[in-house]
Design a protein around this motif. Structure first.
Motif, PDB file in Angstrom:
ATOM      1  N   MET A   1       3.337  95.241 129.993  1.00 28.51           N
ATOM      2  CA  MET A   1       3.505  95.939 128.723  1.00 28.51           C
ATOM      3  C   MET A   1       2.889  97.328 128.826  1.00 28.51           C
ATOM      4  O   MET A   1       1.770  97.485 129.309  1.00 28.51           O
ATOM      5  N   PHE A   2       3.633  98.332 128.391  1.00 28.49           N
ATOM      6  CA  PHE A   2       3.082  99.679 128.308  1.00 28.49           C
ATOM      7  C   PHE A   2       3.195 100.130 126.862  1.00 28.49           C
ATOM      8  O   PHE A   2       4.290 100.278 126.320  1.00 28.49           O
ATOM      9  N   ALA A   3       2.053 100.309 126.210  1.00 27.34           N
ATOM     10  CA  ALA A   3       2.005 100.694 124.802  1.00 27.34           C
ATOM     11  C   ALA A   3       0.603 101.217 124.518  1.00 27.34           C
ATOM     12  O   ALA A   3      -0.325 100.999 125.307  1.00 27.34           O
ATOM     13  N   PRO A   4       0.418 101.921 123.402  1.00 31.47           N
ATOM     14  CA  PRO A   4      -0.937 102.376 123.060  1.00 31.47           C
ATOM     15  C   PRO A   4      -1.909 101.209 122.971  1.00 31.47           C
ATOM     16  O   PRO A   4      -1.535 100.093 122.592  1.00 31.47           O
ATOM     17  N   LEU A   5      -3.157 101.452 123.332  1.00 31.57           N
ATOM     18  CA  LEU A   5      -4.176 100.410 123.265  1.00 31.57           C
ATOM     19  C   LEU A   5      -4.432  99.999 121.823  1.00 31.57           C
ATOM     20  O   LEU A   5      -4.444 100.838 120.914  1.00 31.57           O
ATOM     21  N   ASN A   6      -4.636  98.696 121.615  1.00 25.12           N
ATOM     22  CA  ASN A   6      -5.056  98.257 120.288  1.00 25.12           C
ATOM     23  C   ASN A   6      -6.579  98.347 120.188  1.00 25.12           C
ATOM     24  O   ASN A   6      -7.270  98.667 121.162  1.00 25.12           O
ATOM     25  N   SER A   7      -7.116  98.062 119.016  1.00 22.86           N
ATOM     26  CA  SER A   7      -8.553  98.246 118.785  1.00 22.86           C
ATOM     27  C   SER A   7      -9.392  97.317 119.659  1.00 22.86           C
ATOM     28  O   SER A   7     -10.467  97.701 120.145  1.00 22.86           O
ATOM     29  N   GLU A   8      -8.914  96.102 119.891  1.00 20.27           N
ATOM     30  CA  GLU A   8      -9.669  95.157 120.721  1.00 20.27           C
ATOM     31  C   GLU A   8      -9.727  95.637 122.169  1.00 20.27           C
ATOM     32  O   GLU A   8     -10.783  95.579 122.814  1.00 20.27           O
ATOM     33  N   GLU A   9      -8.604  96.126 122.688  1.00 19.27           N
ATOM     34  CA  GLU A   9      -8.574  96.623 124.064  1.00 19.27           C
ATOM     35  C   GLU A   9      -9.453  97.864 124.216  1.00 19.27           C
ATOM     36  O   GLU A   9     -10.156  98.024 125.217  1.00 19.27           O
ATOM     37  N   THR A  10      -9.415  98.738 123.219  1.00 16.94           N
ATOM     38  CA  THR A  10     -10.262  99.927 123.249  1.00 16.94           C
ATOM     39  C   THR A  10     -11.736  99.545 123.281  1.00 16.94           C
ATOM     40  O   THR A  10     -12.538 100.136 124.021  1.00 16.94           O
ATOM     41  N   ALA A  11     -12.109  98.540 122.489  1.00 16.13           N
ATOM     42  CA  ALA A  11     -13.499  98.092 122.453  1.00 16.13           C
ATOM     43  C   ALA A  11     -13.928  97.512 123.802  1.00 16.13           C
ATOM     44  O   ALA A  11     -15.067  97.705 124.241  1.00 16.13           O
ATOM     45  N   ILE A  12     -13.021  96.812 124.469  1.00 16.83           N
ATOM     46  CA  ILE A  12     -13.335  96.240 125.782  1.00 16.83           C
ATOM     47  C   ILE A  12     -13.611  97.355 126.790  1.00 16.83           C
ATOM     48  O   ILE A  12     -14.596  97.320 127.539  1.00 16.83           O
ATOM     49  N   LEU A  13     -12.756  98.370 126.819  1.00 13.66           N
ATOM     50  CA  LEU A  13     -12.937  99.465 127.771  1.00 13.66           C
ATOM     51  C   LEU A  13     -14.178 100.295 127.442  1.00 13.66           C
ATOM     52  O   LEU A  13     -14.799 100.878 128.338  1.00 13.66           O
ATOM     53  N   ALA A  14     -14.555 100.329 126.164  1.00 15.18           N
ATOM     54  CA  ALA A  14     -15.739 101.093 125.752  1.00 15.18           C
ATOM     55  C   ALA A  14     -17.032 100.467 126.262  1.00 15.18           C
ATOM     56  O   ALA A  14     -18.096 101.099 126.195  1.00 15.18           O
TER      57      ALA A  14
END
Length: 275
Positions: free
Chosen positions: A1-14
């Motif tokens: 899947m290629f799409a903008p990150l959701n809030s949960e994924e952003t939090a994981i990378l943070a």
């Protein structure tokens, strides 16, 4: 899947420590650790975080003094590079955003990621994301390349299967961005070609290790697609994370084979006692 990150994924990378610098597929963090980056900015760092020649190309363009989005020589050069990276298309245009690019095509759905369809699929009706160096890449009516320059999501191009003669004009873009993208397109062709990927896989197969050989990755060119039990992915992510290996933040997204991995890094990726 290629799409903008959701809030949960952003939090994981943070959760990553502060990154001081990056080179190739490695991140160097504030706490003195070196990470293997298999997330690769969603595939945009396929040619590494500092693609060969991009720094010099940017310096040369900065010295020329034109930063603004005026007509410049790099628009056509980028189009030529993209058509070489994805042969078989009739025309290409470059837009300032994915939104503008999607408005240029008569399709009312988000592009399909070719990694989400079975290997061997030859054609996808409508728009499809373009993943550089994916073997036997399916063709689409419209292809939107995932351009190999990390951190850049503003510019989006479209390749059209047929040049109907009435295609919209490209947007004007800064020559700095276009020059960097052009050089990165040529860089990914050389550093992540079939020979490199096969060489890494061959070295992986030579490893003799007392740990457990990992078999939940399906290799599709340089892309690592998770094929295990989806319920286990969070635990797998955490195990890699504890060893300073960053994989995709969710099971629906692919990871990327790192550039020029050492034998120790290959052991971390494909042999692990903690999973």
């Amino acid at each position: 899947m290629f799409a903008p990150l959701n809030s949960e994924e952003t939090a994981i990378l943070a959760r990553l420590p502060i990154v001081n610098r990056a080179r190739g597929s490695r991140l160097y963090t504030d706490d003195g650790k070196r990470w293997i980056d298999c997330w690769a900015d969603g595939g945009r760092a396929l040619a590494g975080h500092k693609p060969d020649g991009v720094s010099l190309r940017l310096k040369n363009e900065i010295d020329r003094g034109l930063f603004a989005a005026y007509p410049n020589r790099w628009q056509n050069r980028l189009i030529k590079a993209m058509l070489k990276l994805f042969p078989g298309y009739g025309a290409a245009r470059v837009f300032q955003s994915a939104g503008q690019a999607l408005k240029s095509i008569p399709a009312n759905r988000w592009p399909i990621d070719p990694l989400d369809v079975p290997p061997g699929t030859e054609f996808i009706s409508g728009p499809v994301w373009g993943r550089p160096q994916l073997p036997n890449h399916p063709k689409g009516d419209y292809l939107l390349p995932i351009l190999p320059l990390p951190g850049l999501s503003e510019v989006q191009s479209v390749l059209y299967a047929h040049d109907t003669g009435d295609l919209p004009a490209s947007d004007m873009n800064s020559p700095l961005i276009l020059a960097a993208l052009t050089r990165a397109c040529y860089s990914v062709s050389s550093c992540m070609d079939k020979r490199h990927v096969n060489g890494v896989i061959s070295r992986k197969n030579e490893i003799r290790d007392g740990g457990n050989r990992i078999n939940f990755w399906e290799m599709r060119g340089p892309y690592m697609v998770y094929k295990g039990d989806e319920r286990n992915y969070e635990e797998i992510f955490e195990s890699y994370f504890s060893q300073s290996v960053l994989i995709a933040p969710s099971v629906k997204r692919p990871s990327v084979l790192p550039l020029n991995p050492s034998m120790g890094e290959l052991k971390k990726l494909f042999f692990c006692c903690n999973i």
